[in-house]
Motif scaffolding. Structure first.
Motif, mmCIF file in Angstrom:
data_model
loop_
_atom_site.group_PDB
_atom_site.id
_atom_site.type_symbol
_atom_site.label_atom_id
_atom_site.label_comp_id
_atom_site.label_asym_id
_atom_site.label_seq_id
_atom_site.Cartn_x
_atom_site.Cartn_y
_atom_site.Cartn_z
ATOM 1 N N GLY A 11 -56.886 -85.520 58.468
ATOM 2 C CA GLY A 11 -56.925 -84.227 59.135
ATOM 3 C C GLY A 11 -56.666 -83.101 58.160
ATOM 4 N N SER A 12 -56.544 -81.906 58.716
ATOM 5 C CA SER A 12 -56.430 -80.717 57.875
ATOM 6 C C SER A 12 -55.055 -80.543 57.246
ATOM 7 C CB SER A 12 -56.763 -79.473 58.714
ATOM 8 O OG SER A 12 -55.901 -79.392 59.829
ATOM 9 N N CYS A 13 -54.096 -81.413 57.587
ATOM 10 C CA CYS A 13 -52.746 -81.281 57.032
ATOM 11 C C CYS A 13 -52.559 -82.005 55.703
ATOM 12 C CB CYS A 13 -51.716 -81.818 58.034
ATOM 13 S SG CYS A 13 -51.559 -80.825 59.532
ATOM 14 N N GLN A 14 -53.550 -82.770 55.277
ATOM 15 C CA GLN A 14 -53.353 -83.600 54.086
ATOM 16 C C GLN A 14 -53.067 -82.782 52.835
ATOM 17 O OE1 GLN A 14 -56.937 -86.294 54.818
ATOM 18 N NE2 GLN A 14 -55.518 -87.710 53.846
ATOM 19 N N SER A 15 -53.849 -81.737 52.617
ATOM 20 C CA SER A 15 -53.639 -80.931 51.410
ATOM 21 C C SER A 15 -52.270 -80.264 51.430
ATOM 22 C CB SER A 15 -54.732 -79.872 51.283
ATOM 23 O OG SER A 15 -55.986 -80.455 51.028
ATOM 24 N N GLU A 16 -51.894 -79.712 52.591
ATOM 25 C CA GLU A 16 -50.587 -79.070 52.696
ATOM 26 C C GLU A 16 -49.460 -80.066 52.433
ATOM 27 O OE1 GLU A 16 -53.068 -78.624 54.769
ATOM 28 O OE2 GLU A 16 -53.359 -76.466 55.041
ATOM 29 N N ALA A 17 -49.605 -81.282 52.984
ATOM 30 C CA ALA A 17 -48.574 -82.299 52.784
ATOM 31 C C ALA A 17 -48.477 -82.709 51.321
ATOM 32 C CB ALA A 17 -48.855 -83.513 53.663
ATOM 33 N N ALA A 18 -49.615 -82.826 50.653
ATOM 34 C CA ALA A 18 -49.603 -83.179 49.227
ATOM 35 C C ALA A 18 -48.931 -82.075 48.411
ATOM 36 C CB ALA A 18 -51.024 -83.414 48.742
ATOM 37 N N TRP A 19 -49.238 -80.822 48.759
ATOM 38 C CA TRP A 19 -48.606 -79.691 48.064
ATOM 39 C C TRP A 19 -47.098 -79.709 48.250
ATOM 40 C CZ3 TRP A 19 -45.795 -75.622 50.171
ATOM 41 C CH2 TRP A 19 -45.503 -74.560 49.300
ATOM 42 N N ALA A 20 -46.659 -79.911 49.495
ATOM 43 C CA ALA A 20 -45.221 -79.954 49.773
ATOM 44 C C ALA A 20 -44.569 -81.132 49.061
ATOM 45 C CB ALA A 20 -44.987 -80.036 51.277
ATOM 46 N N TRP A 21 -45.232 -82.257 49.054
ATOM 47 C CA TRP A 21 -44.755 -83.453 48.350
ATOM 48 C C TRP A 21 -44.497 -83.114 46.890
ATOM 49 C CZ3 TRP A 21 -48.451 -88.331 48.110
ATOM 50 C CH2 TRP A 21 -47.862 -89.323 47.336
ATOM 51 N N TRP A 22 -45.445 -82.407 46.276
ATOM 52 C CA TRP A 22 -45.287 -82.065 44.853
ATOM 53 C C TRP A 22 -44.157 -81.053 44.656
ATOM 54 C CZ3 TRP A 22 -45.391 -78.265 41.182
ATOM 55 C CH2 TRP A 22 -45.542 -78.688 39.856
ATOM 56 N N GLN A 23 -43.985 -80.130 45.595
ATOM 57 C CA GLN A 23 -42.899 -79.162 45.476
ATOM 58 C C GLN A 23 -41.535 -79.861 45.521
ATOM 59 O OE1 GLN A 23 -43.463 -75.981 44.792
ATOM 60 N NE2 GLN A 23 -45.664 -76.208 45.017
ATOM 61 N N ARG A 56 -35.336 -84.919 52.600
ATOM 62 C CA ARG A 56 -35.241 -85.731 53.817
ATOM 63 C C ARG A 56 -36.582 -85.895 54.519
ATOM 64 N NH1 ARG A 56 -31.029 -82.046 56.851
ATOM 65 N NH2 ARG A 56 -30.577 -81.563 54.667
ATOM 66 N N SER A 57 -37.512 -84.983 54.263
ATOM 67 C CA SER A 57 -38.824 -85.051 54.920
ATOM 68 C C SER A 57 -39.875 -85.737 54.053
ATOM 69 C CB SER A 57 -39.304 -83.634 55.255
ATOM 70 O OG SER A 57 -39.535 -82.881 54.066
ATOM 71 N N LEU A 58 -39.474 -86.205 52.870
ATOM 72 C CA LEU A 58 -40.456 -86.683 51.896
ATOM 73 C C LEU A 58 -41.256 -87.876 52.410
ATOM 74 C CD1 LEU A 58 -41.680 -86.212 49.165
ATOM 75 C CD2 LEU A 58 -39.882 -87.593 48.128
ATOM 76 N N ASP A 59 -40.610 -88.833 53.068
ATOM 77 C CA ASP A 59 -41.344 -90.010 53.549
ATOM 78 C C ASP A 59 -42.439 -89.602 54.535
ATOM 79 O OD1 ASP A 59 -39.807 -91.646 51.983
ATOM 80 O OD2 ASP A 59 -38.504 -92.337 53.607
ATOM 81 N N GLN A 60 -42.112 -88.691 55.458
ATOM 82 C CA GLN A 60 -43.111 -88.255 56.433
ATOM 83 C C GLN A 60 -44.234 -87.467 55.772
ATOM 84 O OE1 GLN A 60 -39.838 -87.031 59.476
ATOM 85 N NE2 GLN A 60 -41.776 -86.877 60.559
ATOM 86 N N LEU A 61 -43.888 -86.615 54.817
ATOM 87 C CA LEU A 61 -44.912 -85.835 54.119
ATOM 88 C C LEU A 61 -45.844 -86.741 53.325
ATOM 89 C CD1 LEU A 61 -42.662 -82.897 52.894
ATOM 90 C CD2 LEU A 61 -44.506 -82.737 54.585
ATOM 91 N N THR A 62 -45.275 -87.756 52.691
ATOM 92 C CA THR A 62 -46.089 -88.698 51.927
ATOM 93 C C THR A 62 -47.039 -89.448 52.845
ATOM 94 O OG1 THR A 62 -44.280 -88.995 50.348
ATOM 95 C CG2 THR A 62 -46.009 -90.652 50.347
ATOM 96 N N GLU A 63 -46.548 -89.846 53.994
ATOM 97 C CA GLU A 63 -47.388 -90.553 54.962
ATOM 98 C C GLU A 63 -48.552 -89.674 55.418
ATOM 99 O OE1 GLU A 63 -48.838 -93.410 57.609
ATOM 100 O OE2 GLU A 63 -47.404 -93.602 55.956
ATOM 101 N N ILE A 64 -48.275 -88.400 55.702
ATOM 102 C CA ILE A 64 -49.335 -87.481 56.122
ATOM 103 C C ILE A 64 -50.353 -87.293 55.007
ATOM 104 C CG2 ILE A 64 -49.835 -85.098 56.799
ATOM 105 C CD1 ILE A 64 -47.021 -85.067 58.100
ATOM 106 N N ALA A 65 -49.866 -87.090 53.793
ATOM 107 C CA ALA A 65 -50.758 -86.831 52.656
ATOM 108 C C ALA A 65 -51.666 -88.016 52.363
ATOM 109 C CB ALA A 65 -49.936 -86.485 51.419
ATOM 110 N N LEU A 66 -51.144 -89.214 52.503
ATOM 111 C CA LEU A 66 -51.907 -90.403 52.117
ATOM 112 C C LEU A 66 -52.757 -90.975 53.246
ATOM 113 C CD1 LEU A 66 -49.238 -92.308 49.985
ATOM 114 C CD2 LEU A 66 -51.192 -90.971 49.157
ATOM 115 N N ASN A 67 -52.320 -90.769 54.490
ATOM 116 C CA ASN A 67 -52.960 -91.522 55.570
ATOM 117 C C ASN A 67 -53.502 -90.696 56.722
ATOM 118 O OD1 ASN A 67 -52.386 -94.083 54.357
ATOM 119 N ND2 ASN A 67 -50.255 -93.840 55.002
#
Length: 414
Positions: free
Chosen positions: A295-307, A281-292
């Protein structure tokens, strides 16, 4: 004018002799006494005849001399075992060298003695009698991790009944980890504490205990929404470590992705990643953070996206981009190492060892170090980096070589 004695002690070309050490420690000049003990720290081996003199330095009038003597015992466990009584005497030493209290150095020296000292430390968990001794005992017990479980009964009583001094006890409970499950009720009670520092450490302790902390989940959700910054952050962390993927947990962690404070968002992201596909349910928001998000949250968001979606090539691409960038490449290194084997990208990481930017090379090497034995095929290339022009890269390569050669703990001989 600098005395002849002081000039001699400034040149540590030769190991200090018994007579020279005795003379220096008898000097009225504190600087001479400090330098004398400091010279010993540079020696790989210290002669037997010097230790009786070093033990005297534990009672020196100058705090820095006492601190350095304690550090010597911490570095020489066999000698620490022979000096337990004198080390214990320093547990109540409230003097400081800079911001470092002497009781903390005493704790490190007692840890060098080994687990046999744990009962002695437990006896000193009495903040009402001597706060410094109590803090020192907690500092030492925390370093023993799960082996400090015998202290749990006293720690629970302190957390339940004391005020103002429970932080060190909470830190020990956190480091005991899952074996500290009996502490869950008093930790939940401390989540209601008006002192946010106590809430902070209670969250961390509940997270370290893990699944047995499930009864705390409703209160942690409340703190995630309404706590102060540091408490919101640790509540998110605890929810991820407890691992109960209920709808309220997932919904409120997803809402926390819009928290105005970056560290809170980071911990919410990591928590959602730990739940894997359950966090879809959080995937769209995580993808948005990772791609756009810049800030310092991009790597964490990409990791969570992959998980959540381990077929996502794009998520891994973000981690590679962040590894080469200047915005927290250390986070990208750590998180890319976590997924590298499963994502089958270790060879691609190894290809980056030729990056012209030295900082990038260093973090690539650190990534391989964290990957460990699956990256063993990179050993020859890592050895070539022992001649790198940058000292940080050379040092990182030496550590990585050792790491890739070390078998996992389960494969080590008993």
């Amino acid at each position: 004018a600098v005395s002849q004695e002081s000039r001699a002690l400034e040149a540590p070309a030769e190991p200090i002799s018994k007579s020279e050490l005795s003379s220096a420690l008898s000097s009225p000049l504190a600087g001479a006494r400090i330098r004398a003990v400091g010279r010993l720290a540079a020696q790989a081996a210290i002669a037997d005849e010097l230790w009786p003199i070093i033990s005297i330095a534990l009672e020196d009038d100058e705090a820095q001399v006492r601190q350095r003597a304690l550090q010597l015992y911490a570095a020489h466990p066999a000698r620490a075992k022979q000096a337990v009584d004198k080390l214990v005497q320093r547990m109540g030493d409230e003097s400081k060298v800079g911001n470092d209290p002497i009781w903390a150095a005493a704790a490190d020296a007692l840890v060098a003695v080994g687990p046999t000292v744990i009962p002695l430390l437990i006896d000193r968990l009495e903040p009402e009698k001597n706060v410094a001794e109590y803090q020192s005992a907690c500092a030492a017990l925390s370093q023993f991790g799960p082996r400090a479980e015998p202290a749990l009964g006293k720690l629970i009583k302190i957390v339940a009944h004391e005020e103002g001094v429970i932080g060190p006890a909470l830190f020990v409970i956190q480091n005991i980890g899952p074996k500290a499950a009996p502490a869950v009720p008093v930790l939940i009670a401390r989540l209601e504490d008006e002192n946010f520092h106590h809430q902070y450490w209670a969250c961390r302790s509940l997270g370290a205990i893990g699944r047995a902390s499930e009864p705390s989940v409703p209160k942690l959700i409340d703190l995630l929404k309404n706590g102060v910054t540091s408490v919101r952050r640790n509540a998110a962390m605890a929810l991820g470590e407890i691992g109960v993927a209920t709808d309220p947990v997932l919904d409120d962690l997803t809402k926390a992705l819009t928290d105005p404070i970056s560290p809170v968002r980071q911990e919410a992201i990591l928590a959602l990643g730990k739940f894997g596909p359950k966090s879809e349910r959080s995937l769209d928001q995580l993808t948005e953070i990772a791609l756009n998000e810049n800030g310092s949250c991009q790597s964490e968001a990409a990791w969570a996206w992959w998980q959540i979606d381990d077929q996502s090539v794009a998520a891994v691409e973000v981690l590679f981009k962040q590894l080469k960038g200047r915005n927290a490449p250390w986070d990208a290194s750590r998180l890319l190492a976590d997924v590298a084997d499963r994502a089958q990208v270790i060879e691609r990481i190894a290809e980056m060892l030729d990056e012209p930017n030295a900082e990038t090379r260093m973090y690539v090497v650190q990534t391989l170090e964290q990957i460990g034995p699956p990256a063993k095929f990179t050993k020859a290339r890592l050895k070539s980096l022992l001649e790198d022009s940058e000292v940080e890269v050379r040092e990182a390569a030496a550590r990585a070589i050792e790491a890739v050669e070390t078998p996992p703990a389960a494969d080590l001989p008993k």
